[in-house]
Design a protein around this motif. Structure first.
Motif, PDB file in Angstrom:
ATOM      1  N   LYS A 193     -32.207 -15.104 -17.969  1.00  0.00           N
ATOM      2  CA  LYS A 193     -32.347 -16.298 -18.793  1.00  0.00           C
ATOM      3  C   LYS A 193     -33.221 -15.977 -20.013  1.00  0.00           C
ATOM      4  O   LYS A 193     -32.902 -16.333 -21.150  1.00  0.00           O
ATOM      5  CB  LYS A 193     -32.996 -17.407 -17.950  1.00  0.00           C
ATOM      6  N   TRP A 194     -34.297 -15.262 -19.761  1.00  0.00           N
ATOM      7  CA  TRP A 194     -35.219 -14.871 -20.836  1.00  0.00           C
ATOM      8  C   TRP A 194     -34.495 -14.012 -21.879  1.00  0.00           C
ATOM      9  O   TRP A 194     -34.573 -14.256 -23.081  1.00  0.00           O
ATOM     10  CB  TRP A 194     -36.394 -14.095 -20.225  1.00  0.00           C
ATOM     11  N   ALA A 195     -33.742 -13.017 -21.404  1.00  0.00           N
ATOM     12  CA  ALA A 195     -33.072 -12.080 -22.319  1.00  0.00           C
ATOM     13  C   ALA A 195     -31.978 -12.776 -23.130  1.00  0.00           C
ATOM     14  O   ALA A 195     -31.818 -12.511 -24.321  1.00  0.00           O
ATOM     15  CB  ALA A 195     -32.500 -10.897 -21.546  1.00  0.00           C
ATOM     16  N   LEU A 196     -31.231 -13.675 -22.478  1.00  0.00           N
ATOM     17  CA  LEU A 196     -30.162 -14.378 -23.202  1.00  0.00           C
ATOM     18  C   LEU A 196     -30.753 -15.313 -24.246  1.00  0.00           C
ATOM     19  O   LEU A 196     -30.209 -15.479 -25.341  1.00  0.00           O
ATOM     20  CB  LEU A 196     -29.254 -15.140 -22.229  1.00  0.00           C
ATOM     21  N   ASN A 197     -31.889 -15.907 -23.922  1.00  0.00           N
ATOM     22  CA  ASN A 197     -32.569 -16.766 -24.891  1.00  0.00           C
ATOM     23  C   ASN A 197     -33.031 -15.931 -26.093  1.00  0.00           C
ATOM     24  O   ASN A 197     -32.907 -16.343 -27.248  1.00  0.00           O
ATOM     25  CB  ASN A 197     -33.764 -17.459 -24.214  1.00  0.00           C
ATOM     26  N   LEU A 198     -33.520 -14.748 -25.803  1.00  0.00           N
ATOM     27  CA  LEU A 198     -34.029 -13.856 -26.845  1.00  0.00           C
ATOM     28  C   LEU A 198     -32.950 -13.512 -27.870  1.00  0.00           C
ATOM     29  O   LEU A 198     -33.216 -13.410 -29.063  1.00  0.00           O
ATOM     30  CB  LEU A 198     -34.532 -12.579 -26.170  1.00  0.00           C
ATOM     31  N   VAL A 199     -31.714 -13.310 -27.404  1.00  0.00           N
ATOM     32  CA  VAL A 199     -30.627 -12.941 -28.326  1.00  0.00           C
ATOM     33  C   VAL A 199     -29.787 -14.161 -28.714  1.00  0.00           C
ATOM     34  O   VAL A 199     -28.682 -14.027 -29.235  1.00  0.00           O
ATOM     35  CB  VAL A 199     -29.721 -11.836 -27.735  1.00  0.00           C
TER      36      VAL A 199
ATOM     37  N   LEU B 237     -28.247 -16.508 -26.920  1.00  0.00           N
ATOM     38  CA  LEU B 237     -27.010 -16.750 -26.175  1.00  0.00           C
ATOM     39  C   LEU B 237     -27.285 -17.629 -24.954  1.00  0.00           C
ATOM     40  O   LEU B 237     -26.673 -17.449 -23.896  1.00  0.00           O
ATOM     41  CB  LEU B 237     -26.375 -15.422 -25.734  1.00  0.00           C
ATOM     42  N   ASP B 238     -28.213 -18.585 -25.089  1.00  0.00           N
ATOM     43  CA  ASP B 238     -28.461 -19.520 -23.986  1.00  0.00           C
ATOM     44  C   ASP B 238     -27.151 -20.194 -23.599  1.00  0.00           C
ATOM     45  O   ASP B 238     -26.362 -20.557 -24.475  1.00  0.00           O
ATOM     46  CB  ASP B 238     -29.436 -20.630 -24.424  1.00  0.00           C
ATOM     47  N   GLY B 239     -26.924 -20.319 -22.313  1.00  0.00           N
ATOM     48  CA  GLY B 239     -25.738 -21.047 -21.860  1.00  0.00           C
ATOM     49  C   GLY B 239     -24.465 -20.208 -21.825  1.00  0.00           C
ATOM     50  O   GLY B 239     -23.414 -20.707 -21.444  1.00  0.00           O
ATOM     51  N   PHE B 240     -24.547 -18.938 -22.221  1.00  0.00           N
ATOM     52  CA  PHE B 240     -23.344 -18.079 -22.222  1.00  0.00           C
ATOM     53  C   PHE B 240     -23.198 -17.266 -20.938  1.00  0.00           C
ATOM     54  O   PHE B 240     -22.236 -16.509 -20.781  1.00  0.00           O
ATOM     55  CB  PHE B 240     -23.377 -17.110 -23.407  1.00  0.00           C
ATOM     56  N   GLY B 241     -24.139 -17.420 -20.005  1.00  0.00           N
ATOM     57  CA  GLY B 241     -24.201 -16.561 -18.822  1.00  0.00           C
ATOM     58  C   GLY B 241     -22.919 -16.464 -18.029  1.00  0.00           C
ATOM     59  O   GLY B 241     -22.551 -15.405 -17.539  1.00  0.00           O
ATOM     60  N   GLU B 242     -22.188 -17.584 -17.895  1.00  0.00           N
ATOM     61  CA  GLU B 242     -20.999 -17.587 -17.030  1.00  0.00           C
ATOM     62  C   GLU B 242     -19.729 -17.162 -17.741  1.00  0.00           C
ATOM     63  O   GLU B 242     -18.665 -17.051 -17.134  1.00  0.00           O
ATOM     64  CB  GLU B 242     -20.812 -18.973 -16.389  1.00  0.00           C
ATOM     65  N   ARG B 243     -19.800 -16.951 -19.048  1.00  0.00           N
ATOM     66  CA  ARG B 243     -18.610 -16.483 -19.767  1.00  0.00           C
ATOM     67  C   ARG B 243     -18.229 -15.080 -19.338  1.00  0.00           C
ATOM     68  O   ARG B 243     -19.100 -14.269 -19.022  1.00  0.00           O
ATOM     69  CB  ARG B 243     -18.915 -16.393 -21.269  1.00  0.00           C
ATOM     70  N   GLY B 244     -16.940 -14.787 -19.426  1.00  0.00           N
ATOM     71  CA  GLY B 244     -16.503 -13.410 -19.209  1.00  0.00           C
ATOM     72  C   GLY B 244     -16.849 -12.588 -20.449  1.00  0.00           C
ATOM     73  O   GLY B 244     -16.799 -13.113 -21.567  1.00  0.00           O
ATOM     74  N   ALA B 245     -17.174 -11.336 -20.246  1.00  0.00           N
ATOM     75  CA  ALA B 245     -17.559 -10.484 -21.375  1.00  0.00           C
ATOM     76  C   ALA B 245     -16.423 -10.365 -22.388  1.00  0.00           C
ATOM     77  O   ALA B 245     -16.647 -10.188 -23.581  1.00  0.00           O
ATOM     78  CB  ALA B 245     -17.971  -9.103 -20.873  1.00  0.00           C
ATOM     79  N   HIS B 246     -15.169 -10.479 -21.890  1.00  0.00           N
ATOM     80  CA  HIS B 246     -14.019 -10.338 -22.781  1.00  0.00           C
ATOM     81  C   HIS B 246     -13.778 -11.590 -23.622  1.00  0.00           C
ATOM     82  O   HIS B 246     -12.957 -11.585 -24.527  1.00  0.00           O
ATOM     83  CB  HIS B 246     -12.762 -10.018 -21.965  1.00  0.00           C
ATOM     84  N   GLN B 247     -14.504 -12.685 -23.288  1.00  0.00           N
ATOM     85  CA  GLN B 247     -14.300 -13.942 -24.025  1.00  0.00           C
ATOM     86  C   GLN B 247     -15.261 -14.092 -25.204  1.00  0.00           C
ATOM     87  O   GLN B 247     -15.507 -15.200 -25.656  1.00  0.00           O
ATOM     88  CB  GLN B 247     -14.517 -15.137 -23.086  1.00  0.00           C
ATOM     89  N   LEU B 248     -15.825 -13.001 -25.670  1.00  0.00           N
ATOM     90  CA  LEU B 248     -16.847 -13.084 -26.718  1.00  0.00           C
ATOM     91  C   LEU B 248     -16.369 -12.438 -28.011  1.00  0.00           C
ATOM     92  O   LEU B 248     -15.535 -11.541 -27.993  1.00  0.00           O
ATOM     93  CB  LEU B 248     -18.118 -12.359 -26.257  1.00  0.00           C
ATOM     94  N   SER B 249     -16.967 -12.870 -29.118  1.00  0.00           N
ATOM     95  CA  SER B 249     -16.709 -12.209 -30.405  1.00  0.00           C
ATOM     96  C   SER B 249     -17.503 -10.899 -30.443  1.00  0.00           C
ATOM     97  O   SER B 249     -18.387 -10.668 -29.604  1.00  0.00           O
ATOM     98  CB  SER B 249     -17.178 -13.113 -31.539  1.00  0.00           C
ATOM     99  N   GLY B 250     -17.198 -10.077 -31.435  1.00  0.00           N
ATOM    100  CA  GLY B 250     -17.887  -8.794 -31.569  1.00  0.00           C
ATOM    101  C   GLY B 250     -19.398  -8.965 -31.677  1.00  0.00           C
ATOM    102  O   GLY B 250     -20.165  -8.243 -31.039  1.00  0.00           O
ATOM    103  N   GLY B 251     -19.817  -9.937 -32.475  1.00  0.00           N
ATOM    104  CA  GLY B 251     -21.250 -10.181 -32.658  1.00  0.00           C
ATOM    105  C   GLY B 251     -21.908 -10.620 -31.362  1.00  0.00           C
ATOM    106  O   GLY B 251     -23.014 -10.176 -31.034  1.00  0.00           O
ATOM    107  N   GLN B 252     -21.218 -11.478 -30.615  1.00  0.00           N
ATOM    108  CA  GLN B 252     -21.776 -11.952 -29.337  1.00  0.00           C
ATOM    109  C   GLN B 252     -21.862 -10.817 -28.327  1.00  0.00           C
ATOM    110  O   GLN B 252     -22.834 -10.698 -27.591  1.00  0.00           O
ATOM    111  CB  GLN B 252     -20.916 -13.090 -28.785  1.00  0.00           C
ATOM    112  N   ARG B 253     -20.848  -9.963 -28.313  1.00  0.00           N
ATOM    113  CA  ARG B 253     -20.868  -8.825 -27.386  1.00  0.00           C
ATOM    114  C   ARG B 253     -22.052  -7.917 -27.679  1.00  0.00           C
ATOM    115  O   ARG B 253     -22.712  -7.416 -26.764  1.00  0.00           O
ATOM    116  CB  ARG B 253     -19.584  -8.008 -27.533  1.00  0.00           C
ATOM    117  N   GLN B 254     -22.294  -7.717 -28.975  1.00  0.00           N
ATOM    118  CA  GLN B 254     -23.408  -6.832 -29.304  1.00  0.00           C
ATOM    119  C   GLN B 254     -24.742  -7.473 -28.916  1.00  0.00           C
ATOM    120  O   GLN B 254     -25.682  -6.789 -28.536  1.00  0.00           O
ATOM    121  CB  GLN B 254     -23.343  -6.460 -30.792  1.00  0.00           C
ATOM    122  N   ARG B 255     -24.819  -8.803 -28.956  1.00  0.00           N
ATOM    123  CA  ARG B 255     -26.028  -9.484 -28.488  1.00  0.00           C
ATOM    124  C   ARG B 255     -26.210  -9.316 -26.984  1.00  0.00           C
ATOM    125  O   ARG B 255     -27.336  -9.155 -26.502  1.00  0.00           O
ATOM    126  CB  ARG B 255     -25.946 -10.984 -28.775  1.00  0.00           C
TER     127      ARG B 255
END
Ligand SMILES: Nc1ncnc2c1ncn2[C@@H]1O[C@H](COP(=O)(O)OP(=O)(O)O)[C@@H](O)[C@H]1O
Ligand SMILES: [Mg+2]
Length: 360
Positions: free
Chosen positions: A121-127, A129-147
Motif C-alpha cells: 500500500k505504501w509503495a503504490l501510494n508512493l508511485v 497508483l493507489d487503488g490499482f492493486g487488483e488490476r492485472g499487470a497487462h491492463q496498464l499503460s506503459g507509464g503505469q507499468r513503469q510505476r
C-alpha cells in the motif's frame, strides 16, 4: 540528497570488462556518496549497462572491485546485494496483479503477510497508483507499468537503486513528467541511485552528478552545471548541450584565433595544440552596435528556422564553418535576429568562450 541512514556509498575501483577484444569497460573508478543520484551517460555501446550490471552482480567483472559501504561485494551474487532494480522494459509478471507484482520481493524475503499488505500500500501510494492493486499487470499503460516496476523496486526499502533507461520506452511528455517524479521519489527515499540514460537532457535534469562514458572509459564526472559549462574534451562538449565545435589555434594563454580572428577566453587554455572552440547555440548573440569587451564573429546568415519555443539561426563564418545560434521566441529577441542572406556579426562573451582539447 537526503537521509543517509537509508543509503550506502558505492565505490567502483579500477573496474574493467572485456568481451573478446572489445573493452566494454576500461579501468573505471567512481565514488558515489550515500544518498547521491548519479547518472551514467553515454552513447549506445559506451558501457553503461555493463557497469550497471556489474553493480547488480549480473555480470562478473574482469578486473577491479566494487564496495557498498564497507562491504566488498565484488563476488556477492545478485540476490544477496539487496538492490532495487528498474529496467527499460518493465519486466512485470504479466499473469499477476499489480499488488502481487509489488509484493514479489517481500514474499521472496519471507516478510509476514500483514506487513506485506502495509508495504505494498505504501509503495503504490508512493508511485501514485493507489487503488490499482487488483488490476492485472497487462491492463496498464506503459507509464503505469513503469510505476509498478518502480514500486516493486523500492518496496523493500533498498539502500541502493539501479535503473537502466527506465523511461526510454515512454513518449516525450510522459518521460519528462516522470523525470521530475523520479527526482522527487529519490528525495523522499534517499537511497543511493545509479541511473543510466543516453539522453543528456534527462541526465542534466535528474542527477546530482553525471558520469560521462565513451568506449568504456569514464571521461568526466561532474555536477550537471559544471559538465555543461566546463566540458573536459570535445566529446563531452559535443554530447552535452547543443554546440558547434570549431578547430582553433592557440594565440596566447587566454586567447585563440579562428580564421584569423582573435577570441579571448576568461579561463586559461588547456595544454596541447589540438584545440577546439565550443560554441553553445544559446550563448551566441547578435552583436550590439556598441559591443565591446566581447568576441566578434563576422558571418553570413544561411537560414533562420522557427522551431516553436525557439528560433535557430545558421550562420556561416567562412571556410565552410557554420554555427547555430538559438534564441527564445519572444518579441524582443525576434526583433534583434538577422534574416537569411544578411551579413551579420555575432558576439560571444569571453566567459562563454569554451576551449577544450580534441581529446584527453
Ligand atoms: N554479452 C556481450 N557479449 C559481447 N559484447 C558485449 C556484451 N555485452 C556488451 N557487449 C559490448 O560491450 C560494449 C558496451 O555495451 P553496453 O554496456 O551494453 O553499452 P550501453 O549500455 O552503453 O549501450 C558494446 O560494445 C557491446 O557491444
Ligand atoms: Mg544499455
Amino acid at each position: 540528497m537526503a537521509a543517509a541512514a537509508q543509503s550506502l556509498p558505492i565505490s567502483i575501483r579500477g573496474v574493467s570488462k572485456h568481451y573478446g577484444s572489445v573493452a566494454a569497460l576500461d579501468n573505471v573508478s567512481l565514488e558515489i556518496a550515500a544518498g547521491e543520484f548519479v547518472t551514467l551517460l553515454g552513447p549506445s555501446g559506451s558501457g553503461k549497462t555493463t557497469l550497471l550490471n556489474i553493480l547488480s552482480g549480473f555480470i562478473r567483472l574482469g578486473q577491479g572491485e566494487v564496495f557498498f559501504g564497507d562491504e566488498n561485494v565484488t563476488l556477492v551474487p545478485p540476490h544477496k546485494r539487496n538492490i532495487g532494480l528498474v529496467f527499460q522494459n518493465y519486466a512485470l509478471f504479466p499473469h499477476m496483479t499489480v499488488a502481487e507484482n509489488v509484493a514479489f520481493p517481500l514474499n521472496a524475503r519471507k516478510v509476514p503477510k500483514a506487513k506485506i499488505v502495509e508495504r505494498v500500500k505504501w509503495a503504490l501510494n508512493l508511485v501514485k497508483l493507489d487503488g490499482f492493486g487488483e488490476r492485472g499487470a497487462h491492463q496498464l499503460s506503459g507509464g503505469q507499468r513503469q510505476r509498478v516496476a518502480l514500486a516493486r523496486a523500492v518496496v523493500f526499502e533498498p539502500k541502493i537503486i539501479l535503473m537502466d533507461e527506465p523511461l526510454s520506452a515512454l513518449d516525450k511528455q510522459l518521460r519528462e513528467h516522470m523525470q521530475i517524479e523520479l527526482r522527487h521519489l529519490h528525495e523522499t527515499l534517499g537511497a543511493t541511485t545509479v541511473y543510466v540514460t543516453h539522453d543528456q537532457r534527462e541526465a542534466l535534469t535528474m542527477s546530482d552528478r553525471v558520469a560521462v562514458l565513451n568506449h568504456g572509459r569514464l571521461i568526466q564526472l561532474d555536477k550537471p552545471r559544471a559538465l555543461y559549462d566546463s566540458p573536459v574534451d570535445a566529446f563531452v562538449a559535443d554530447f552535452v548541450g547543443e554546440s558547434t565545435l570549431l578547430p582553433v589555434r592557440r594565440h596566447d594563454n587566454e586567447s585563440v584565433t579562428l580564421n584569423g580572428t582573435r577570441l579571448r577566453t576568461s579561463r586559461s587554455l588547456p595544454p596541447g595544440d589540438d584545440l577546439i572552440l565550443v560554441v553553445r547555440a544559446e550563448k551566441l548573440l547578435p552583436a550590439a552596435r556598441s559591443a565591446s569587451n566581447v568576441n566578434l564573429l563576422p558571418g553570413r546568415v544561411r537560414e533562420v528556422v522557427f522551431q516553436g519555443e525557439s528560433v535557430a539561426v545558421f550562420v556561416e563564418l567562412g571556410q565552410g564553418q557554420t554555427v547555430v545560434m538559438r534564441h527564445p521566441t519572444n518579441q524582443e529577441s525576434l526583433a534583434a535576429l538577422p534574416t537569411a542572406g544578411q551579413e551579420t556579426t555575432l558576439s560571444l562573451h569571453p566567459e562563454s568562450t569554451i576551449v577544450v582539447p580534441a581529446s584527453r
